[in-house]
Scaffold this motif. Structure first.
Motif, PDB file in Angstrom:
ATOM      1  N   ILE A  28      83.998  19.399  38.152  1.00 10.20           N
ATOM      2  CA  ILE A  28      84.592  19.615  36.829  1.00 10.20           C
ATOM      3  C   ILE A  28      83.555  20.161  35.849  1.00 10.20           C
ATOM      4  CG2 ILE A  28      85.563  18.423  34.818  1.00 10.20           C
ATOM      5  CD1 ILE A  28      86.918  16.523  36.898  1.00 10.20           C
ATOM      6  N   ALA A  29      82.350  19.604  35.891  1.00 12.70           N
ATOM      7  CA  ALA A  29      81.288  20.070  34.992  1.00 12.70           C
ATOM      8  C   ALA A  29      80.976  21.541  35.240  1.00 12.70           C
ATOM      9  CB  ALA A  29      80.033  19.222  35.183  1.00 12.70           C
ATOM     10  N   PHE A  30      80.977  21.935  36.513  1.00 14.31           N
ATOM     11  CA  PHE A  30      80.712  23.338  36.862  1.00 14.31           C
ATOM     12  C   PHE A  30      81.899  24.220  36.483  1.00 14.31           C
ATOM     13  CE2 PHE A  30      81.027  26.889  39.873  1.00 14.31           C
ATOM     14  CZ  PHE A  30      79.801  27.514  39.651  1.00 14.31           C
ATOM     15  N   GLN A  31      83.109  23.736  36.787  1.00 15.88           N
ATOM     16  CA  GLN A  31      84.319  24.520  36.526  1.00 15.88           C
ATOM     17  C   GLN A  31      84.477  24.861  35.049  1.00 15.88           C
ATOM     18  OE1 GLN A  31      87.883  22.628  37.959  1.00 15.88           O
ATOM     19  NE2 GLN A  31      89.258  24.027  36.891  1.00 15.88           N
ATOM     20  N   TYR A  32      84.202  23.888  34.182  1.00 14.53           N
ATOM     21  CA  TYR A  32      84.394  24.086  32.743  1.00 14.53           C
ATOM     22  C   TYR A  32      83.091  24.345  31.993  1.00 14.53           C
ATOM     23  CZ  TYR A  32      89.108  22.321  33.582  1.00 14.53           C
ATOM     24  OH  TYR A  32      90.385  22.149  34.038  1.00 14.53           O
ATOM     25  N   ASP A  33      82.006  24.494  32.741  1.00 13.42           N
ATOM     26  CA  ASP A  33      80.703  24.780  32.136  1.00 13.42           C
ATOM     27  C   ASP A  33      80.354  23.743  31.064  1.00 13.42           C
ATOM     28  OD1 ASP A  33      78.331  26.156  31.773  1.00 13.42           O
ATOM     29  OD2 ASP A  33      79.166  27.517  30.273  1.00 13.42           O
ATOM     30  N   LEU A  34      80.576  22.475  31.407  1.00 17.97           N
ATOM     31  CA  LEU A  34      80.358  21.410  30.430  1.00 17.97           C
ATOM     32  C   LEU A  34      78.881  21.140  30.160  1.00 17.97           C
ATOM     33  CD1 LEU A  34      83.131  18.860  31.441  1.00 17.97           C
ATOM     34  CD2 LEU A  34      82.968  20.146  29.319  1.00 17.97           C
ATOM     35  N   ARG A  35      78.021  21.670  30.999  1.00 20.09           N
ATOM     36  CA  ARG A  35      76.588  21.475  30.766  1.00 20.09           C
ATOM     37  C   ARG A  35      76.072  22.390  29.658  1.00 20.09           C
ATOM     38  NH1 ARG A  35      74.817  18.226  34.820  1.00 20.09           N
ATOM     39  NH2 ARG A  35      76.049  18.209  36.734  1.00 20.09           N
ATOM     40  N   SER A  36      76.892  23.355  29.286  1.00 21.72           N
ATOM     41  CA  SER A  36      76.511  24.254  28.201  1.00 21.72           C
ATOM     42  C   SER A  36      76.507  23.500  26.875  1.00 21.72           C
ATOM     43  CB  SER A  36      77.495  25.426  28.117  1.00 21.72           C
ATOM     44  OG  SER A  36      77.289  26.165  26.933  1.00 21.72           O
ATOM     45  N   GLN A  37      75.524  23.757  26.052  1.00 29.41           N
ATOM     46  CA  GLN A  37      75.424  23.079  24.760  1.00 29.41           C
ATOM     47  C   GLN A  37      76.572  23.460  23.830  1.00 29.41           C
ATOM     48  OE1 GLN A  37      71.565  23.889  23.135  1.00 29.41           O
ATOM     49  NE2 GLN A  37      70.506  22.562  24.590  1.00 29.41           N
ATOM     50  N   ASN A  38      77.192  24.584  24.096  1.00 26.47           N
ATOM     51  CA  ASN A  38      78.259  25.059  23.217  1.00 26.47           C
ATOM     52  C   ASN A  38      79.645  24.573  23.641  1.00 26.47           C
ATOM     53  OD1 ASN A  38      76.414  26.586  21.692  1.00 26.47           O
ATOM     54  ND2 ASN A  38      76.515  28.261  23.176  1.00 26.47           N
ATOM     55  N   LYS A  39      79.710  23.824  24.741  1.00 23.52           N
ATOM     56  CA  LYS A  39      81.015  23.385  25.231  1.00 23.52           C
ATOM     57  C   LYS A  39      80.887  21.972  25.790  1.00 23.52           C
ATOM     58  CE  LYS A  39      84.954  25.117  27.871  1.00 23.52           C
ATOM     59  NZ  LYS A  39      85.437  26.150  28.805  1.00 23.52           N
ATOM     60  N   ASN A  40      81.000  20.980  24.920  1.00 33.88           N
ATOM     61  CA  ASN A  40      80.761  19.613  25.361  1.00 33.88           C
ATOM     62  C   ASN A  40      82.028  18.836  25.694  1.00 33.88           C
ATOM     63  OD1 ASN A  40      81.757  19.307  22.821  1.00 33.88           O
ATOM     64  ND2 ASN A  40      79.954  18.316  21.960  1.00 33.88           N
ATOM     65  N   LEU A  41      83.203  19.451  25.479  1.00 29.45           N
ATOM     66  CA  LEU A  41      84.429  18.769  25.887  1.00 29.45           C
ATOM     67  C   LEU A  41      85.522  19.786  26.198  1.00 29.45           C
ATOM     68  CD1 LEU A  41      86.824  18.700  23.481  1.00 29.45           C
ATOM     69  CD2 LEU A  41      85.149  17.227  22.394  1.00 29.45           C
ATOM     70  N   VAL A  42      86.464  19.342  27.035  1.00 31.27           N
ATOM     71  CA  VAL A  42      87.606  20.172  27.412  1.00 31.27           C
ATOM     72  C   VAL A  42      88.868  19.344  27.240  1.00 31.27           C
ATOM     73  CG1 VAL A  42      88.806  21.309  29.315  1.00 31.27           C
ATOM     74  CG2 VAL A  42      86.339  21.592  29.064  1.00 31.27           C
ATOM     75  N   THR A  43      89.830  19.879  26.517  1.00 32.89           N
ATOM     76  CA  THR A  43      91.124  19.224  26.359  1.00 32.89           C
ATOM     77  C   THR A  43      92.123  20.259  25.869  1.00 32.89           C
ATOM     78  OG1 THR A  43      92.353  17.461  25.227  1.00 32.89           O
ATOM     79  CG2 THR A  43      90.589  18.521  23.986  1.00 32.89           C
ATOM     80  N   ASP A  44      93.382  20.068  26.212  1.00 30.08           N
ATOM     81  CA  ASP A  44      94.393  20.992  25.691  1.00 30.08           C
ATOM     82  C   ASP A  44      94.912  20.513  24.344  1.00 30.08           C
ATOM     83  OD1 ASP A  44      96.030  18.869  26.261  1.00 30.08           O
ATOM     84  OD2 ASP A  44      97.372  19.947  27.607  1.00 30.08           O
ATOM     85  N   SER A  45      94.405  19.345  23.891  1.00 30.90           N
ATOM     86  CA  SER A  45      94.870  18.810  22.616  1.00 30.90           C
ATOM     87  C   SER A  45      93.921  17.722  22.115  1.00 30.90           C
ATOM     88  CB  SER A  45      96.280  18.227  22.768  1.00 30.90           C
ATOM     89  OG  SER A  45      96.657  17.535  21.593  1.00 30.90           O
ATOM     90  N   LYS A  46      93.171  18.043  21.078  1.00 32.16           N
ATOM     91  CA  LYS A  46      92.316  17.025  20.474  1.00 32.16           C
ATOM     92  C   LYS A  46      93.161  15.929  19.830  1.00 32.16           C
ATOM     93  CE  LYS A  46      88.345  20.039  19.593  1.00 32.16           C
ATOM     94  NZ  LYS A  46      87.449  20.632  18.565  1.00 32.16           N
ATOM     95  N   ALA A  47      94.359  16.298  19.419  1.00 30.72           N
ATOM     96  CA  ALA A  47      95.275  15.308  18.846  1.00 30.72           C
ATOM     97  C   ALA A  47      95.659  14.277  19.908  1.00 30.72           C
ATOM     98  CB  ALA A  47      96.521  15.997  18.298  1.00 30.72           C
TER      99      ALA A  47
END
Length: 237
Positions: free
Chosen positions: A119-138
């Protein structure tokens, strides 16, 4: 006090460092706990079921650390609930990997580590500019609040409060308000409109006095947990 500290550290050490004990005590969950779940209520019911299992595991224990251990397993259950909803962050992934290694079975720990890396690789979560993935912060925020309500109701390894929060009723009311305004949580931030709708739904179910009491209980519980952690750290020195 020294005996209590030693007993607590011994209990933690036994759980963390004895593989056989971990495997024997690990809570096993059905496969749906590890699969995507788009329906918010269904997902939260899985979270509630996980907490019931955790409660059953620790209520029979008598050691001083059972509440802290139970809270850590609750934290893992929260991570899984977010993952089922498609909510990911490096903090959540790292926490899940760490806790699964301690409280999960060997298979669960390996799968969690493998999935977290993917998942970390798929969404590039290790990047400093992308620390979370969600389709809705709400949705993320709503889940956090409702999971807190569920944790309050079940309260693993501790007393069950008389004041139970009807979280399903809150969610039903909130979703009805969304439909009335033709709103969909997907893609939405937790803005003032969403916050107002959720607060309105919650206040209709949870009286103000109870809401204030719940805040006090939450603060007191946090203090107790912090004190226990500090005691453990002093005991290790």
């Amino acid at each position: 006090m020294k005996n209590e500290i030693k007993g607590c550290i011994k209990a933690l050490g036994k759980l963390i460092f004895s593989l056989d004990d971990v495997l024997n005590e690990a809570v096993e969950f059905p496969k749906e706990h590890f699969q995507p779940c788009a329906n918010l209520k269904t997902n939260l019911k899985l979270f509630a079921a996980a907490l019931q299992k955790i409660d059953g595991k620790y209520m029979a224990r008598k050691d001083e650390c059972r509440r802290l251990m139970a809270q850590e397993e609750v934290a893992l259950a929260k991570c899984l609930c977010h993952f089922r909803a498609g909510n990911f962050s490096m903090d959540l992934l790292q926490k899940a990997v760490t806790l699964a290694a301690v409280y999960g079975t060997r298979r669960q720990a390996k799968e969690m580590k493998r999935e977290a890396q993917k998942i970390a690789f798929q969404y590039d979560l290790r990047s400093q500019n992308k620390n979370l993935v969600t389709d809705s912060k709400a949705k993320w925020e709503i889940m956090e609040q409702l999971m807190a309500d569920i944790a309050h109701n079940i309260n693993p390894a501790d007393y069950q409060p008389e004041e139970q929060i009807a979280w399903e009723q809150i969610l039903d009311s909130f979703e009805e308000k969304l439909r009335e305004k033709n709103l969909d949580l997907k893609g939405m931030d937790y803005n003032s409109e969403i916050e107002e709708l959720f607060t309105s739904a919650r206040e209709a179910v949870v009286p103000l006095k109870l809401a204030e009491k719940l805040k006090e209980v939450a603060v007191e519980r946090t203090k107790k947990q912090k004190t226990l952690l500090e005691t453990l750290e002093r005991g290790r020195e």
